[in-house]
Design an enzyme around this catalytic site. Sequence first.
Site: not given
Ligand SMILES: NC(=O)c1ccc[n+]([C@@H]2O[C@H](COP(=O)([O-])OP(=O)(O)OC[C@H]3O[C@@H](n4cnc5c(N)ncnc54)[C@H](OP(=O)(O)O)[C@@H]3O)[C@@H](O)[C@H]2O)c1
Length: 328
Positions: A15-16, A36-37, A58, A79, A97
């Site tokens: 999502i980032a 990132s971590r 972070y 969060h 969210k």
């Molecule tokens: N608005 C939307 O449409 C939408 C869509 C999808 C998700 N989201 C929300 O956005 C958030 C992230 O979702 P995502 O799909 O982007 O997830 P993702 O692709 O898995 O990315 C999560 C990021 O969080 C970091 N992170 C920090 N602590 C972590 C941990 N303990 N385990 C795993 N990753 C960790 C990771 O970066 P590092 O490991 O490099 O630090 C990773 O790049 C969630 O809250 C999700 O509900 C929103």
Amino acid sequence: MTDTVRWGIAGPGSIAARMAEALADLDGAELVAVGSRAHHRAAAFAAAHAVPRVYGSYDALLADDDVDVVYVATPHSSHHDLTVAALEAGRHVVCEKPFALSAAEAASMAETARRTGRFCMEAMWTWFLPTVVELRRSLAEGVVGDVRALRADFGIDVPGETGRHRSPVLGGGALLDVGVYPIALARLLLGPPSAVRALGRLGPTGVDDTVAGVLAHDSGALALFHAGIDARTTQTAEVTGTDGTITVESPFWAPTAFTVDRRDGSGDRVTLPHRGLAHEAAHANDRIRSGHTESDVIPLATSVALMGTLDEIRAQIGVRFPGETQAP
Ligand SMILES: NC(=O)c1ccc[n+]([C@@H]2O[C@H](COP(=O)([O-])OP(=O)(O)OC[C@H]3O[C@@H](n4cnc5c(N)ncnc54)[C@H](OP(=O)(O)O)[C@@H]3O)[C@@H](O)[C@H]2O)c1
């Protein structure tokens, strides 16, 4: 009014990347840092999205005084702590969210925002999309009469048991990941619920694979919701009123069209394109530039109350996250 708002991203995941794309096209906003971590993951993200500053933790991102607002894009379980730390470090926050794991966490985030005087908003992007804004306006105008019922489903098919979606440690489960969308839509269109009844089917890791239920609203309208991470659904929504029905085309959580079918035989199809996360990003950017500390579309009290509804549903379906000694 400050000039350009400088954004930092915490968590270089999927999502980032979409937020980075949205910010690239947004006047008055600049993506200046990513954390990132692991330094190499931040560096790869920075290279892909032309982000000038890269942090391998972070804490280092939050300590950058040339970042105005941090976009928290990490798993649900982080969060609260990341938002509180960012606010305490003097940053504004836009947090993905679900806003938190529980209403207690959300209230703590809201309290920290008020105490520090920083802007804080849940990134419930659906509420800012042009089709949803128009849908809300049309319903308020009575385009289908008095609303009696809403139905919405959000099911996705997530294979395997090891990702964040099924991890209790990361706050996984259908409810918090995708169920929040139909429940938030009901709140947006029908107002706060006064009661909820839900059933869920838990998977082997202890979080909900499927959840369904009904919300009762003060107006008398009922909202049926269904969410899952074990099967893809139509991802549509209907709103039925005394004079007709509106169907929100798939995906209802990011729609570009809805149709109105009235009992008198008349109808319309409203189509409005959207630019993804750009609408919520522009809103947050404007609120920050004009010195506000909350969104007037999704204020903090709304995010706390929304988490309260999710708490109640989790208690009813028996999902507890690690460290929760009693039902939320
Ligand atoms: N608005 C939307 O449409 C939408 C869509 C999808 C998700 N989201 C929300 O956005 C958030 C992230 O979702 P995502 O799909 O982007 O997830 P993702 O692709 O898995 O990315 C999560 C990021 O969080 C970091 N992170 C920090 N602590 C972590 C941990 N303990 N385990 C795993 N990753 C960790 C990771 O970066 P590092 O490991 O490099 O630090 C990773 O790049 C969630 O809250 C999700 O509900 C929103």
